[in-house]
Design a protein around this motif. Structure first.
Motif, PDB file in Angstrom:
ATOM      1  N   PRO A  55      38.265  46.320  21.240  1.00  0.00           N
ATOM      2  CA  PRO A  55      39.236  47.057  20.418  1.00  0.00           C
ATOM      3  C   PRO A  55      40.079  47.942  20.887  1.00  0.00           C
ATOM      4  O   PRO A  55      40.088  48.151  22.182  1.00  0.00           O
ATOM      5  N   PRO A  56      41.328  48.080  20.218  1.00  0.00           N
ATOM      6  CA  PRO A  56      42.290  49.061  20.756  1.00  0.00           C
ATOM      7  C   PRO A  56      41.742  50.157  21.254  1.00  0.00           C
ATOM      8  O   PRO A  56      41.077  51.131  20.959  1.00  0.00           O
ATOM      9  N   GLY A  57      42.524  50.712  22.540  1.00  0.00           N
ATOM     10  CA  GLY A  57      42.014  52.020  23.291  1.00  0.00           C
ATOM     11  C   GLY A  57      40.798  51.854  24.064  1.00  0.00           C
ATOM     12  O   GLY A  57      40.513  52.596  24.515  1.00  0.00           O
ATOM     13  N   CYS A  58      40.238  50.543  24.212  1.00  0.00           N
ATOM     14  CA  CYS A  58      39.052  50.387  24.990  1.00  0.00           C
ATOM     15  C   CYS A  58      39.490  49.718  26.737  1.00  0.00           C
ATOM     16  O   CYS A  58      40.590  49.100  26.575  1.00  0.00           O
ATOM     17  N   PRO A  59      38.792  50.130  27.314  1.00  0.00           N
ATOM     18  CA  PRO A  59      39.315  49.680  28.692  1.00  0.00           C
ATOM     19  C   PRO A  59      39.334  48.122  28.803  1.00  0.00           C
ATOM     20  O   PRO A  59      38.726  47.337  28.096  1.00  0.00           O
TER      21      PRO A  59
END
Ligand code: FAD
Length: 116
Positions: free
Chosen positions: A3-7
């Motif tokens: 998901p967006p914002g994950c490493p």
């Protein structure tokens, strides 16, 4: 795909890194200065040491030992890098890329102008 914002995972990191490397090769000078050549060599040789996917880094290091970087100019470097990327594609069972199309993919865009 995380998901967006994950490493980034190995795939995302790979796409981002190939984008950076192919784009940098596409805009590398046709007649690089000795300083530009030395820095490009350092950039490429740093990957086996620093790339944060250890097995990727290890295999890439072995590949560039067998096939030393050609930093003599834009066209040669783009071709060399395309071939290295194809080594990884083959290892992963992906289709290989036609290196005659490397400028179209990373610099000029397709002739129909849809990327303009
Ligand atoms: P990518 O392979 O990331 O390619 C991105 C885009 O580049 C493609 O959509 C295509 O348009 C274009 N392209 C494809 N091939 C070429 C080419 N030969 N020349 C120019 N353009 C091309 N993953 C692993 O699982 N194991 C590994 O050992 C591994 N080693 C890697 C080593 C390095 C140095 C790098 C940078 C990445 C490595 N990866 C590895 C990641 C892997 O190469 C892919 O980036 C990842 O699997 C995502 O693949 P993709 O199908 O989205 O397209």
């Amino acid at each position: 795909e995380p998901p967006p914002g994950c490493p980034p995972d190995v795939e995302q990191l790979g796409r981002a890194t190939w984008t950076f490397l192919h784009t940098t090769a596409a805009y590398y000078p046709e007649k690089p200065t000795p300083n530009q050549r030395a820095n490009m060599l350092m950039l490429l040789r740093s990957l086996p040491v620093l790339y944060p996917c250890t097995w990727c880094a290890q295999d890439f290091g072995e590949d560039i030992e067998k096939n030393p970087p050609d930093v003599s100019g834009r066209v040669a470097l783009s071709k060399w890098l395309c071939e290295r990327h194809n080594e990884v594609n083959e290892k992963l069972g992906k289709v290989t890329f036609n290196c005659a199309k490397v400028d179209e993919r990373w610099k000029d865009g397709p002739p129909d102008g849809r990327c303009d």
